[in-house]
Design a protein around this motif. Structure first.
Motif, PDB file in Angstrom:
ATOM      1  N   ILE A  71      -4.569 -79.151  -5.143  1.00 56.28           N
ATOM      2  CA  ILE A  71      -4.501 -79.569  -3.751  1.00 56.28           C
ATOM      3  C   ILE A  71      -3.584 -80.779  -3.677  1.00 56.28           C
ATOM      4  N   GLU A  72      -2.761 -80.832  -2.634  1.00 54.06           N
ATOM      5  CA  GLU A  72      -1.814 -81.934  -2.448  1.00 54.06           C
ATOM      6  C   GLU A  72      -1.917 -82.469  -1.029  1.00 54.06           C
ATOM      7  N   VAL A  73      -1.705 -83.776  -0.887  1.00 55.65           N
ATOM      8  CA  VAL A  73      -1.535 -84.413   0.414  1.00 55.65           C
ATOM      9  C   VAL A  73      -0.101 -84.905   0.462  1.00 55.65           C
ATOM     10  N   LEU A  74       0.658 -84.456   1.467  1.00 57.39           N
ATOM     11  CA  LEU A  74       2.077 -84.768   1.524  1.00 57.39           C
ATOM     12  C   LEU A  74       2.462 -85.445   2.832  1.00 57.39           C
ATOM     13  N   ASP A  75       3.473 -86.290   2.754  1.00 58.52           N
ATOM     14  CA  ASP A  75       4.155 -86.836   3.918  1.00 58.52           C
ATOM     15  C   ASP A  75       5.550 -86.221   3.894  1.00 58.52           C
ATOM     16  N   GLY A  76       5.794 -85.241   4.756  1.00 54.80           N
ATOM     17  CA  GLY A  76       7.010 -84.455   4.637  1.00 54.80           C
ATOM     18  C   GLY A  76       6.920 -83.626   3.371  1.00 54.80           C
ATOM     19  N   GLU A  77       7.883 -83.797   2.450  1.00 55.25           N
ATOM     20  CA  GLU A  77       7.832 -83.103   1.169  1.00 55.25           C
ATOM     21  C   GLU A  77       7.537 -84.048   0.007  1.00 55.25           C
ATOM     22  N   THR A  78       7.096 -85.261   0.343  1.00 56.67           N
ATOM     23  CA  THR A  78       6.713 -86.218  -0.698  1.00 56.67           C
ATOM     24  C   THR A  78       5.215 -86.129  -0.938  1.00 56.67           C
ATOM     25  N   ILE A  79       4.816 -85.857  -2.164  1.00 51.52           N
ATOM     26  CA  ILE A  79       3.403 -85.763  -2.507  1.00 51.52           C
ATOM     27  C   ILE A  79       2.833 -87.170  -2.628  1.00 51.52           C
ATOM     28  N   LEU A  80       1.867 -87.485  -1.782  1.00 49.80           N
ATOM     29  CA  LEU A  80       1.241 -88.805  -1.816  1.00 49.80           C
ATOM     30  C   LEU A  80       0.083 -88.848  -2.798  1.00 49.80           C
ATOM     31  N   GLY A  81      -0.624 -87.749  -2.898  1.00 54.12           N
ATOM     32  CA  GLY A  81      -1.746 -87.661  -3.824  1.00 54.12           C
ATOM     33  C   GLY A  81      -2.052 -86.215  -4.109  1.00 54.12           C
ATOM     34  N   GLU A  82      -2.611 -85.941  -5.285  1.00 57.48           N
ATOM     35  CA  GLU A  82      -2.901 -84.563  -5.645  1.00 57.48           C
ATOM     36  C   GLU A  82      -3.949 -84.508  -6.740  1.00 57.48           C
ATOM     37  N   LYS A  83      -4.571 -83.343  -6.855  1.00 57.23           N
ATOM     38  CA  LYS A  83      -5.406 -83.018  -8.005  1.00 57.23           C
ATOM     39  C   LYS A  83      -4.972 -81.640  -8.459  1.00 57.23           C
ATOM     40  N   GLY A 101      -1.389 -90.902  11.460  1.00 59.70           N
ATOM     41  CA  GLY A 101      -0.331 -89.908  11.452  1.00 59.70           C
ATOM     42  C   GLY A 101      -0.852 -88.551  11.018  1.00 59.70           C
ATOM     43  N   GLU A 102       0.040 -87.598  10.919  1.00 62.79           N
ATOM     44  CA  GLU A 102      -0.300 -86.256  10.459  1.00 62.79           C
ATOM     45  C   GLU A 102       0.326 -86.007   9.094  1.00 62.79           C
ATOM     46  N   TYR A 103      -0.493 -85.532   8.164  1.00 66.36           N
ATOM     47  CA  TYR A 103      -0.076 -85.277   6.799  1.00 66.36           C
ATOM     48  C   TYR A 103      -0.341 -83.808   6.468  1.00 66.36           C
ATOM     49  N   THR A 104       0.394 -83.298   5.523  1.00 67.87           N
ATOM     50  CA  THR A 104       0.237 -81.897   5.124  1.00 67.87           C
ATOM     51  C   THR A 104      -0.797 -81.761   4.022  1.00 67.87           C
ATOM     52  N   LEU A 105      -1.701 -80.796   4.192  1.00 70.24           N
ATOM     53  CA  LEU A 105      -2.636 -80.398   3.147  1.00 70.24           C
ATOM     54  C   LEU A 105      -2.097 -79.104   2.536  1.00 70.24           C
ATOM     55  N   ARG A 106      -1.880 -79.105   1.242  1.00 71.22           N
ATOM     56  CA  ARG A 106      -1.286 -77.922   0.608  1.00 71.22           C
ATOM     57  C   ARG A 106      -2.051 -77.532  -0.644  1.00 71.22           C
ATOM     58  N   CYS A 107      -2.472 -76.268  -0.690  1.00 71.44           N
ATOM     59  CA  CYS A 107      -3.047 -75.675  -1.893  1.00 71.44           C
ATOM     60  C   CYS A 107      -2.120 -74.537  -2.288  1.00 71.44           C
ATOM     61  N   ASN A 108      -1.177 -74.830  -3.173  1.00 70.68           N
ATOM     62  CA  ASN A 108      -0.118 -73.883  -3.511  1.00 70.68           C
ATOM     63  C   ASN A 108      -0.680 -72.558  -3.990  1.00 70.68           C
ATOM     64  N   GLY A 109      -0.181 -71.478  -3.389  1.00 65.47           N
ATOM     65  CA  GLY A 109      -0.619 -70.143  -3.770  1.00 65.47           C
ATOM     66  C   GLY A 109      -1.680 -69.575  -2.872  1.00 65.47           C
ATOM     67  N   GLY A 113      -1.504 -70.739   3.743  1.00 63.64           N
ATOM     68  CA  GLY A 113      -0.414 -71.671   3.962  1.00 63.64           C
ATOM     69  C   GLY A 113      -0.910 -73.091   4.161  1.00 63.64           C
ATOM     70  N   ASP A 114      -0.017 -73.975   4.609  1.00 61.99           N
ATOM     71  CA  ASP A 114      -0.338 -75.399   4.732  1.00 61.99           C
ATOM     72  C   ASP A 114      -1.283 -75.690   5.879  1.00 61.99           C
ATOM     73  N   GLY A 115      -2.119 -76.722   5.677  1.00 61.40           N
ATOM     74  CA  GLY A 115      -2.972 -77.238   6.727  1.00 61.40           C
ATOM     75  C   GLY A 115      -2.541 -78.644   7.111  1.00 61.40           C
ATOM     76  N   THR A 116      -3.319 -79.298   7.961  1.00 66.58           N
ATOM     77  CA  THR A 116      -2.967 -80.625   8.463  1.00 66.58           C
ATOM     78  C   THR A 116      -4.134 -81.588   8.315  1.00 66.58           C
ATOM     79  N   LEU A 117      -3.854 -82.770   7.802  1.00 66.62           N
ATOM     80  CA  LEU A 117      -4.808 -83.868   7.786  1.00 66.62           C
ATOM     81  C   LEU A 117      -4.373 -84.854   8.856  1.00 66.62           C
ATOM     82  N   THR A 118      -5.192 -85.016   9.874  1.00 67.86           N
ATOM     83  CA  THR A 118      -4.875 -85.930  10.971  1.00 67.86           C
ATOM     84  C   THR A 118      -5.631 -87.233  10.766  1.00 67.86           C
ATOM     85  N   VAL A 119      -4.888 -88.334  10.671  1.00 66.88           N
ATOM     86  CA  VAL A 119      -5.464 -89.651  10.421  1.00 66.88           C
ATOM     87  C   VAL A 119      -5.279 -90.505  11.670  1.00 66.88           C
TER      88      VAL A 119
END
Length: 376
Positions: A71-83, A101-109, A113-119
């Motif tokens: 799982i990744e949290v991204l700002d644009g295409e920059t990964i801010l944090g992941e496991k 702001g709005e950040y991308t939640l991504r679980c590759n595969g 598709g991508d989700g959104t983390l709204t802060v």
């Protein structure tokens, strides 16, 4: 909306029991960080979309998938944090401090598709001089190794372009050392990392390039024919990495998390021998990962005072033990081929890494106490 990853370090790394309920969240009484839990399924991240207050956020993650492993949290295409490297039934965590702001939640595969983390809300951006100093120290290390990567890549790429097979093979390990030492930050540039470091099974066949594409050509295909475009692109991508490293925003907790990520890399891909599957120089990568982890630890160690100083001493001893365990396999400036190790050899190396990683994983919580003024 402008989104920034704060340079202050408020959250704790939460790797214990998961919160009940998919996507549930609550305030952590011990650290003041907002806790969120996610489940990774074949569909992707659960929940697909989530909300959180601005400030320190601790992410608990549990895998329920045999195919989606991160799982990744991204700002644009920059990964801010992941496991990453989570297999079915395993859990883990990471932490970030996020502004509104709005950040991308991504679980590759995942199929969804991508989700959104709204802060939402605001963050108290008070700085801590000791934390700021730790960030400055580590930034210097990043920039030094990024420059070393450029210096190593230039002659390597030139040898490939010139068709000098054996010379290119001799220069390849130096590129790996510089990259592996700073892999957590280098890997945060989601679009750039695959171009430099993707393994053959990580990307589509048409997108396989970078260091491992050249490694395959040199060792398995035994040729440099047709590799000039890949070498030229690698050199350009490495130059872009240097530019991004200079601008990257850091948190002290990211530095501590990165120290642990590097050890996880050893356990996930170096111990198995899959990282350098053609050249078998996995122990070169292994040592570079541990070196990068040690520097990250040393840069945040001044924050470990009082009772935490004992943990720091134990970690220092464990680093020394891991480096000592590599010595029997060293040959000159390199190592024996990884294929020369027995199963007992790799098991012993893994045990040392696991013992070290367990203690390194406790450091982010120390940083939280420093930030909150509750260190002992």
């Amino acid at each position: 909306m402008n989104k920034r990853l704060l340079q202050t370090s408020l959250p704790a790394l939460v790797v214990g029991a998961l919160l009940a309920g998919c996507g549930s969240s609550e305030e952590s009484p011990s650290s003041g960080s907002h806790q969120m839990s996610f489940k990774i399924t074949d569909a992707g991240c659960g929940p697909h979309d989530a909300k959180a207050p601005a400030g320190p956020i601790a992410f608990d993650v549990e895998s329920q998938s045999s195919t989606v492993t991160e799982i990744e949290v991204l700002d644009g295409e920059t990964i801010l944090g992941e496991k990453e490297n989570l297999t079915e039934g395993l859990g883990g965590g990471f932490a970030l401090t996020l502004e509104e702001g709005e950040y991308t939640l991504r679980c590759n595969g995942g199929s969804e598709g991508d989700g959104t983390l709204t802060v939402t809300g605001s963050v108290d951006g008070k700085s801590n001089p000791e934390v700021d100093a730790a960030i400055t120290r580590y930034r210097g290390y990043l920039e030094k190794n990024a420059a070393a990567l450029v210096a190593a890549t230039k002659p390597f790429a030139a040898a490939v372009i010139a068709g000098e097979l054996e010379k290119a093979k001799s220069l390849y390990p130096a590129t790996r050392v510089a990259y592996e030492r700073i892999e957590p930050v280098a890997g945060s540039f989601g679009d750039l990392d695959p171009r430099i470091d993707a393994r053959e099974n990580d990307v589509a066949k048409s997108e396989f390039r970078g260091l491992h594409r050249l490694e395959k050509a040199l060792w398995e295909e035994k040729t440099t024919k047709g590799m000039a475009p890949f070498a030229e692109q690698l050199h350009a991508d490495v130059a872009e990495l240097v530019a991004r490293v200079k601008k990257v925003k850091l948190q002290a907790v990211q530095i501590a998390n990165g120290a642990n990520e590097l050890l996880s890399e050893v356990s996930a891909t170096k111990i198995t021998g899959e990282e350098e599957r053609y050249s078998h120089i996995d122990l070169v990568d292994f040592k570079a990962n541990v070196e990068g982890s040690e520097v990250a630890f040393e840069d945040v160690k001044p924050l470990m005072k009082g009772a935490d100083a004992k943990l720091a001493k134990e970690i220092e001893a464990d680093f020394a033990a891991v480096f000592a365990s590599l010595e029997p396999y060293e040959r000159g400036d390199g190592f024996v081929p990884y294929t020369a190790l027995t199963e007992a050899d790799t098991r012993k190396l893994a045990q040392g890494i696991d013992a070290l990683a367990e203690k390194i994983s406790q450091i982010p919580a120390v940083i939280v106490r420093v930030e909150n003024g509750t260190e002992v």
